[in-house]
Design a protein around this motif. Structure first.
Motif, PDB file in Angstrom:
ATOM      1  N   ARG A 170       2.288  -1.333  -5.501  1.00 43.84           N
ATOM      2  CA  ARG A 170       0.952  -1.613  -6.020  1.00 43.84           C
ATOM      3  C   ARG A 170      -0.112  -1.403  -4.947  1.00 43.84           C
ATOM      4  O   ARG A 170      -1.113  -0.707  -5.173  1.00 43.84           O
ATOM      5  CB  ARG A 170       0.883  -3.054  -6.548  1.00 43.84           C
ATOM      6  N   LEU A 171       0.123  -1.969  -3.776  1.00 43.52           N
ATOM      7  CA  LEU A 171      -0.856  -1.866  -2.695  1.00 43.52           C
ATOM      8  C   LEU A 171      -0.967  -0.443  -2.155  1.00 43.52           C
ATOM      9  O   LEU A 171      -2.047  -0.001  -1.745  1.00 43.52           O
ATOM     10  CB  LEU A 171      -0.483  -2.819  -1.557  1.00 43.52           C
ATOM     11  N   GLY A 172       0.149   0.284  -2.142  1.00 42.51           N
ATOM     12  CA  GLY A 172       0.155   1.632  -1.591  1.00 42.51           C
ATOM     13  C   GLY A 172      -0.072   2.737  -2.599  1.00 42.51           C
ATOM     14  O   GLY A 172      -0.023   3.921  -2.254  1.00 42.51           O
ATOM     15  N   ASN A 173      -0.301   2.359  -3.859  1.00 37.33           N
ATOM     16  CA  ASN A 173      -0.528   3.343  -4.923  1.00 37.33           C
ATOM     17  C   ASN A 173       0.621   4.353  -5.023  1.00 37.33           C
ATOM     18  O   ASN A 173       0.396   5.559  -5.134  1.00 37.33           O
ATOM     19  CB  ASN A 173      -1.858   4.080  -4.704  1.00 37.33           C
ATOM     20  N   TYR A 174       1.842   3.829  -5.015  1.00 36.48           N
ATOM     21  CA  TYR A 174       3.013   4.700  -5.128  1.00 36.48           C
ATOM     22  C   TYR A 174       3.152   5.313  -6.524  1.00 36.48           C
ATOM     23  O   TYR A 174       3.779   6.356  -6.680  1.00 36.48           O
ATOM     24  CB  TYR A 174       4.307   3.921  -4.846  1.00 36.48           C
ATOM     25  N   GLY A 175       2.611   4.617  -7.530  1.00 34.52           N
ATOM     26  CA  GLY A 175       2.775   5.092  -8.898  1.00 34.52           C
ATOM     27  C   GLY A 175       4.168   4.838  -9.449  1.00 34.52           C
ATOM     28  O   GLY A 175       4.596   5.499 -10.397  1.00 34.52           O
ATOM     29  N   ILE A 176       4.875   3.887  -8.858  1.00 37.34           N
ATOM     30  CA  ILE A 176       6.233   3.560  -9.282  1.00 37.34           C
ATOM     31  C   ILE A 176       6.291   2.071  -9.629  1.00 37.34           C
ATOM     32  O   ILE A 176       5.884   1.226  -8.829  1.00 37.34           O
ATOM     33  CB  ILE A 176       7.260   3.862  -8.170  1.00 37.34           C
ATOM     34  N   ARG A 177       6.789   1.784 -10.805  1.00 40.86           N
ATOM     35  CA  ARG A 177       6.976   0.386 -11.204  1.00 40.86           C
ATOM     36  C   ARG A 177       8.410  -0.033 -10.883  1.00 40.86           C
ATOM     37  O   ARG A 177       9.354   0.689 -11.194  1.00 40.86           O
ATOM     38  CB  ARG A 177       6.693   0.212 -12.702  1.00 40.86           C
ATOM     39  N   ILE A 178       8.552  -1.192 -10.270  1.00 40.05           N
ATOM     40  CA  ILE A 178       9.861  -1.679  -9.855  1.00 40.05           C
ATOM     41  C   ILE A 178      10.068  -3.069 -10.447  1.00 40.05           C
ATOM     42  O   ILE A 178       9.291  -3.993 -10.169  1.00 40.05           O
ATOM     43  CB  ILE A 178       9.993  -1.719  -8.321  1.00 40.05           C
ATOM     44  N   ASN A 179      11.071  -3.215 -11.294  1.00 41.69           N
ATOM     45  CA  ASN A 179      11.313  -4.474 -11.998  1.00 41.69           C
ATOM     46  C   ASN A 179      12.781  -4.874 -11.920  1.00 41.69           C
ATOM     47  O   ASN A 179      13.645  -4.043 -11.619  1.00 41.69           O
ATOM     48  CB  ASN A 179      10.887  -4.336 -13.468  1.00 41.69           C
ATOM     49  N   ALA A 180      13.047  -6.131 -12.206  1.00 44.09           N
ATOM     50  CA  ALA A 180      14.414  -6.661 -12.147  1.00 44.09           C
ATOM     51  C   ALA A 180      14.861  -7.163 -13.507  1.00 44.09           C
ATOM     52  O   ALA A 180      14.083  -7.761 -14.259  1.00 44.09           O
ATOM     53  CB  ALA A 180      14.503  -7.785 -11.122  1.00 44.09           C
ATOM     54  N   LEU A 181      16.110  -6.932 -13.791  1.00 47.13           N
ATOM     55  CA  LEU A 181      16.736  -7.360 -15.047  1.00 47.13           C
ATOM     56  C   LEU A 181      17.795  -8.408 -14.716  1.00 47.13           C
ATOM     57  O   LEU A 181      18.692  -8.146 -13.913  1.00 47.13           O
ATOM     58  CB  LEU A 181      17.369  -6.142 -15.717  1.00 47.13           C
TER      59      LEU A 181
END
Length: 256
Positions: A170-181
């Motif tokens: 989010r802070l680095g504007n990676y454009g990648i969402r990372i979530n946990a299941l």
């Protein structure tokens, strides 16, 4: 994220949860890399998917997720085969308290390693086109587990890493969402490890406690978890989310 025509890489995908995740992607018209250590089972799963969804939608790549060179090859072959990578599902996991170093290596170190390789290919701030990473943790990430201290520690680590990397994205504007299941007990082979003294080692004496918990909370089917996996991918508002799935509450999120 619209999953049609996306390319997903799923580790531990020849059976159990990983297979369910891979099939969920195929049902959404995505393409899937089946990554697994088990050559025979992986080939069988690919053949099954070819018959059900048509050839060319999947590829099987045999790989030990703890091997950095092998994982680098998997990412390279994925790009050579499908031309892109949009989704990484870090699903590979084991429970072996007698070989606790291996448990940490598979459940946490390999997950971190694969996530960083995915970042190299997908980061928008470095020329990539973004994407999504789903890390499979467990309800063990919230509770003490007398029968599996190291497995429990590894899943706590998955949550910490997931939430921290999501914040970096989010802070680095990676454009990648990372979530946990984080599912509760699931009807897969890993559930049977509680019946084996050679796996639980010194903690086998506590097996009856977890068996009682299974009776109380019940067991989820992989297809239920796969539906939640798709939800994490399709909901673009989710980043750093920790999705919990239980028989009593269904899908709900941990609020920190």
């Amino acid at each position: 994220m619209i999953l049609k025509n996306c390319v997903g890489l799923v580790t531990g995908a020849s059976q159990g949860l990983g297979k369910a995740f891979a099939e969920a992607l195929l049902k959404k018209e995505a393409k899937v890399v089946i990554c697994d250590l088990n050559h025979a089972q992986g080939a069988d799963t690919k053949a099954e998917f070819d018959e059900r969804y048509g050839p060319g939608r999947t590829t099987f790549m045999a790989c030990d997720v703890t091997s950095l060179p092998q994982m680098k090859d998997v990412f390279s072959e994925t790009l050579q085969t499908f031309g892109r990578l949009d989704i990484l599902c870090n699903n590979a996991g084991i429970n072996n308290e007698s070989s606790w170093e291996k448990t940490i290596s598979v459940n946490l170190v390999a997950l971190i390693q694969a996530s960083y390789l995915a970042l190299d290919h997908m980061r928008c701030d470095r020329g990539g086109h973004g994407g999504s990473i789903v890390n499979v943790a467990s309800m063990s990430a919230f509770l003490p587990g007398a029968h599996c201290p190291v497995y429990t520690a590894s899943k706590h680590g998955v949550l910490g890493f997931t939430r921290s990397l999501a914040e970096a994205s989010r802070l680095g504007n990676y454009g990648i969402r990372i979530n946990a299941l984080c599912p509760s007990f699931v009807n897969t082979s890993i559930l049977d490890t509680i019946n084996h003294e050679e796996i639980l080692g010194n903690f086998y004496q506590f097996k009856d406690g977890v068996k009682n918990l299974i009776k109380v909370f019940g067991v989820l089917e992989p297809s239920v978890i796969a539906d939640s996996f798709v939800q994490l991918l399709e909901d673009d508002s989710l980043n750093g989310a920790v999705m919990k799935i239980t028989t009593t509450k269904g899908v709900h999120f941990e609020n920190y």
